[in-house]
Design an enzyme around this catalytic site. Structure first.
Site, PDB file in Angstrom:
ATOM      1  N   ASN A 252      48.737  44.006  28.756  1.00 60.33           N
ATOM      2  CA  ASN A 252      47.357  44.525  28.803  1.00 60.33           C
ATOM      3  C   ASN A 252      47.398  46.017  29.205  1.00 60.33           C
ATOM      4  O   ASN A 252      48.478  46.553  29.475  1.00 60.33           O
ATOM      5  CB  ASN A 252      46.560  43.692  29.814  1.00 60.33           C
ATOM      6  CG  ASN A 252      47.010  43.975  31.226  1.00 60.33           C
ATOM      7  OD1 ASN A 252      48.209  44.037  31.482  1.00 60.33           O
ATOM      8  ND2 ASN A 252      46.084  44.175  32.118  1.00 60.33           N
ATOM      9  N   CYS A 254      46.887  48.002  31.836  1.00 60.16           N
ATOM     10  CA  CYS A 254      47.588  48.563  33.023  1.00 60.16           C
ATOM     11  C   CYS A 254      48.946  47.947  33.262  1.00 60.16           C
ATOM     12  O   CYS A 254      49.617  48.234  34.268  1.00 60.16           O
ATOM     13  CB  CYS A 254      46.679  48.443  34.236  1.00 60.16           C
ATOM     14  SG  CYS A 254      45.108  49.287  33.974  1.00 60.16           S
ATOM     15  N   GLU A 256      50.075  44.862  33.966  1.00 56.30           N
ATOM     16  CA  GLU A 256      50.380  43.757  34.888  1.00 56.30           C
ATOM     17  C   GLU A 256      50.480  42.398  34.212  1.00 56.30           C
ATOM     18  O   GLU A 256      50.962  41.449  34.817  1.00 56.30           O
ATOM     19  CB  GLU A 256      49.364  43.705  36.041  1.00 56.30           C
ATOM     20  CG  GLU A 256      47.945  43.293  35.676  1.00 56.30           C
ATOM     21  CD  GLU A 256      47.080  44.475  35.230  1.00 56.30           C
ATOM     22  OE1 GLU A 256      47.655  45.489  34.811  1.00 56.30           O
ATOM     23  OE2 GLU A 256      45.849  44.372  35.301  1.00 56.30           O
TER      24      GLU A 256
HETATM   25  O1  CDP Z   1      39.046  46.282  39.585  1.00 64.09           O
HETATM   26  P1  CDP Z   1      38.796  45.775  38.203  1.00 64.09           P
HETATM   27  O2  CDP Z   1      38.652  44.288  38.107  1.00 64.09           O
HETATM   28  O3  CDP Z   1      37.630  46.474  37.556  1.00 64.09           O
HETATM   29  O4  CDP Z   1      40.028  46.163  37.241  1.00 64.09           O
HETATM   30  P2  CDP Z   1      41.541  46.619  37.525  1.00 64.09           P
HETATM   31  O5  CDP Z   1      42.211  45.656  38.445  1.00 64.09           O
HETATM   32  O6  CDP Z   1      41.572  48.060  37.916  1.00 64.09           O
HETATM   33  O7  CDP Z   1      42.170  46.469  36.091  1.00 64.09           O
HETATM   34  C1  CDP Z   1      42.550  45.182  35.625  1.00 64.09           C
HETATM   35  C2  CDP Z   1      42.551  45.160  34.137  1.00 64.09           C
HETATM   36  O8  CDP Z   1      41.203  45.289  33.669  1.00 64.09           O
HETATM   37  C3  CDP Z   1      43.281  46.309  33.474  1.00 64.09           C
HETATM   38  O9  CDP Z   1      44.657  46.137  33.424  1.00 64.09           O
HETATM   39  C4  CDP Z   1      42.653  46.259  32.114  1.00 64.09           C
HETATM   40  O10 CDP Z   1      43.207  45.167  31.370  1.00 64.09           O
HETATM   41  C5  CDP Z   1      41.201  45.952  32.436  1.00 64.09           C
HETATM   42  N1  CDP Z   1      40.368  47.186  32.517  1.00 64.09           N
HETATM   43  C6  CDP Z   1      39.673  47.602  31.397  1.00 64.09           C
HETATM   44  O11 CDP Z   1      39.756  46.939  30.368  1.00 64.09           O
HETATM   45  N2  CDP Z   1      38.899  48.731  31.430  1.00 64.09           N
HETATM   46  C7  CDP Z   1      38.794  49.483  32.534  1.00 64.09           C
HETATM   47  N3  CDP Z   1      38.042  50.580  32.525  1.00 64.09           N
HETATM   48  C8  CDP Z   1      39.512  49.087  33.694  1.00 64.09           C
HETATM   49  C9  CDP Z   1      40.286  47.924  33.659  1.00 64.09           C
END
Ligand code: CDP
Length: 558
Positions: A252, A254, A256
């Protein structure tokens, strides 16, 4: 627990019409996932107290007409024009629901070669990146946040040099993170100092891509602006729990979650800082929360809608969930352990081992009641489990703001700084633990009243300027050690923390190895090799100040 920044994001993007605050969101989400009042009540308390939060799409969409709960998706990209644009369309549909998408472009024919039976010439994978990027720009994840993609290319693809340099100017492909997949055989040659070995010969230009030229470009790119990242494909596939379903070639955005084609994953993170009471960890409460979080995420799979039927099929075969942690650095401060100390890493390892083992145990219990994940037979799990993978470490960029803790397993970037949000507003951020402990420190050094206040102000201003307090000699050594921040920590110590977590994490880890501005190419080379030797699944390095647009703005020093 929420600062101005979090409050602003919450109000502008997360609250639905009729919802007033975070409690209302927790009530909606818990009510949607829980099967009865008691279960919803337990989920609500776990979320509202900031002990556990699911990823943003779950907070935004649960119980709404969209109801898509997963943050992470992987979409396969074929090698025909129809296949490529099918992936564009699928990515658009997913991003509309708030999910981030990862793609491996390695099957696309190199630029300038004949690609289709009709004799058409391929524009090459790099040209297509901008098509996917434009889609994200237009869709803006359903108008709620910036679209995110991971673009991946195999190091042996003939267009690799163009790919590595695809983001050479700031602002290009701004919705993409780029990663190069590297197999062990290439890493071994690189480690042995091999430069001349040919990785690919470009069929259109005849150019030979050697290990030396490609790694030089990778290292230059990282030095220039932090891209590309590296993904170690053999490390990822050694831990593929369902090898009978195929090889994993993408993650995905980021990094992980390494996932199979069309798989998606709903993430959720436990705030470790919430489990520290009087400098000790409450293991019993942590265990209860882990079990509850596993049940929450497993139920969420069935309560979620899926953007594409292919996603639903893939997800329901393996039932992967993404349980992670946030607030690590805060927890370590509360335990009195400097982030970059061996004792912090031992503690981190103990916590993550406990979380993973407990999660697997809960998944076994769920399998007894509801059955194992449908593709369990033929997987590497000897005993039935409900979920093919359970643990991951997400960045928690937004949910850590809602929980009021340090993000993921990252060290605090700076204990005081100005933060810009996407709307351009500036927020003053002072870490609450730091602010409280600084008062105590100054009093314990004998400074009170106006003198105490002046010293406190001076420290905060200095930290805001430099992102560090290590050079403020009149503060005690212990205090300075406890409040090390991202740029005080050597890349080795960053990597050792990532490795401590990776040893007990099924999926992968989103972590940025922050480097001081003065870092040279040789250190980047060493860091890449160390990451691989530590059996990490990938590495992201960033030299501070190498991009102008950054979420943090420090005003001076490095
Ligand atoms: O904190 P939050 O749940 O918003 O997201 P994160 O832990 O920073 O990011 C987790 C995953 O959400 C990322 O690896 C992406 O797959 C997705 N993501 C996204 O699609 N678009 C964003 N602007 C941020 C995160």
């Amino acid at each position: 627990m929420m600062d101005d920044m979090a409050d602003h994001i919450l109000k502008s993007r997360y609250l639905l019409p009729g919802e007033k605050d975070f409690t209302d969101i927790c009530r909606r989400v818990a009510g949607w996932i829980g099967r009865d009042e008691a279960e919803s009540g337990a989920f609500f308390r776990m979320m509202e107290s900031g002990e556990f939060l699911p990823n943003s799409p779950a907070l935004m969409n649960a119980g709404t007409p969209c109801n898509q709960l997963a943050g992470c998706f992987v979409i396969p990209v074929g090698n025909t024009i129809t296949g490529i644009f099918e992936a564009v369309k699928q990515g658009a549909i997913i991003q509309m629901t708030g999910g981030g998408t990862g793609y491996n472009f390695s099957e696309i024919a190199p630029a300038g070669t004949t690609a289709e039976p009709g004799g058409a010439i391929s524009p090459g994978p790099v040209a297509f990146l901008s098509v996917f990027d434009t889609v994200s720009e237009v869709i803006r994840q359903g108008g709620r946040r910036r679209g995110a993609n991971m673009g991946i290319l195999d190091i042996r693809h003939p267009d690799i040099l163009a790919f590595i340099d695809a983001k050479d100017k700031e602002g290009k492909l701004s919705h993409f993170n780029l990663s190069v997949t590297v197999p062990d055989a290439v890493m071994e040659a690189f480690e042995g100092g091999e430069r001349e070995e040919i990785l690919s010969i470009h069929p259109a230009t005849g150019r030979e891509n050697t290990i030396g030229s490609v790694f030089d470009a990778i290292i230059n790119g990282i030095h220039r602006n932090g891209e590309p990242g590296l993904l170690f494909s053999d490390a990822i596939n050694r831990e593929n729990r369902t090898p009978h379903l195929g090889e994993i070639t993408a993650t995905n955005p980021c990094g992980e979650e390494p996932l199979l084609p069309f798989e998606a994953c709903i993430l959720g993170s436990i705030n470790l800082a919430r489990f520290i009471e009087e400098s000790t960890l409450d293991w019993k409460r942590l265990e209860r929360t882990v079990r509850l979080a596993v049940r929450f995420l497993d139920l969420a799979i069935d309560r979620s809608s899926y953007p594409l039927p292919e996603n639903e099929d893939a997800v329901k075969k393996t039932r992967k969930i993404g349980l992670g942690v946030m607030g690590l650095h805060d927890a370590l401060i509360l335990l009195g352990l400097p982030y970059d100390s061996p004792s912090a890493r031992e503690c981190a390892e103990e916590m993550m081992a406990f979380i993973s083992e407990t999660a697997v145990d809960e998944s076994k219990r769920l399998a007894e009641v509801f059955g194992p994940f449908p593709a369990w037979e033929g997987s590497v799990w000897e005993k039935p489990v409900r979920n093919a993978t359970l643990t991951t470490i997400a960045p928690t960029g937004t949910i850590s703001l809602f929980a009021g803790c340090s993000p993921g397993i990252e060290p605090v970037y700076s204990f005081a700084f100005w933060r810009n949000n996407t709307a351009g507003a500036e927020f003053e951020v002072i870490h609450p633990l730091f602010s409280a402990r600084l008062d105590e420190e100054i009093a314990s050094l004998g400074y009170h009243g106006d003198e105490g206040r002046a010293r406190q102000k001076a420290v905060i201003e200095e930290v805001r300027r430099c992102g560090s307090l290590q050079h403020i000699g009149w503060l005690s050594f212990e205090f300075r050690k406890l409040f090390v921040s991202a740029l005080d920590i050597s890349w080795r110590d960053h990597l050792l923390m990532q490795a401590a977590f990776q040893r007990h994490t099924h999926a992968s880890i989103a972590k940025t190895i922050n480097l001081p501005h003065t870092t040279g190419h040789e250190a980047i080379r060493e860091a890449i090799l160390s990451a691989w030797k530590l059996s990490l699944k990938g590495i992201t390095l960033y030299r501070t100040g190498s991009r102008r647009a950054s979420v943090y703005s420090l005003t001076g020093c490095r």
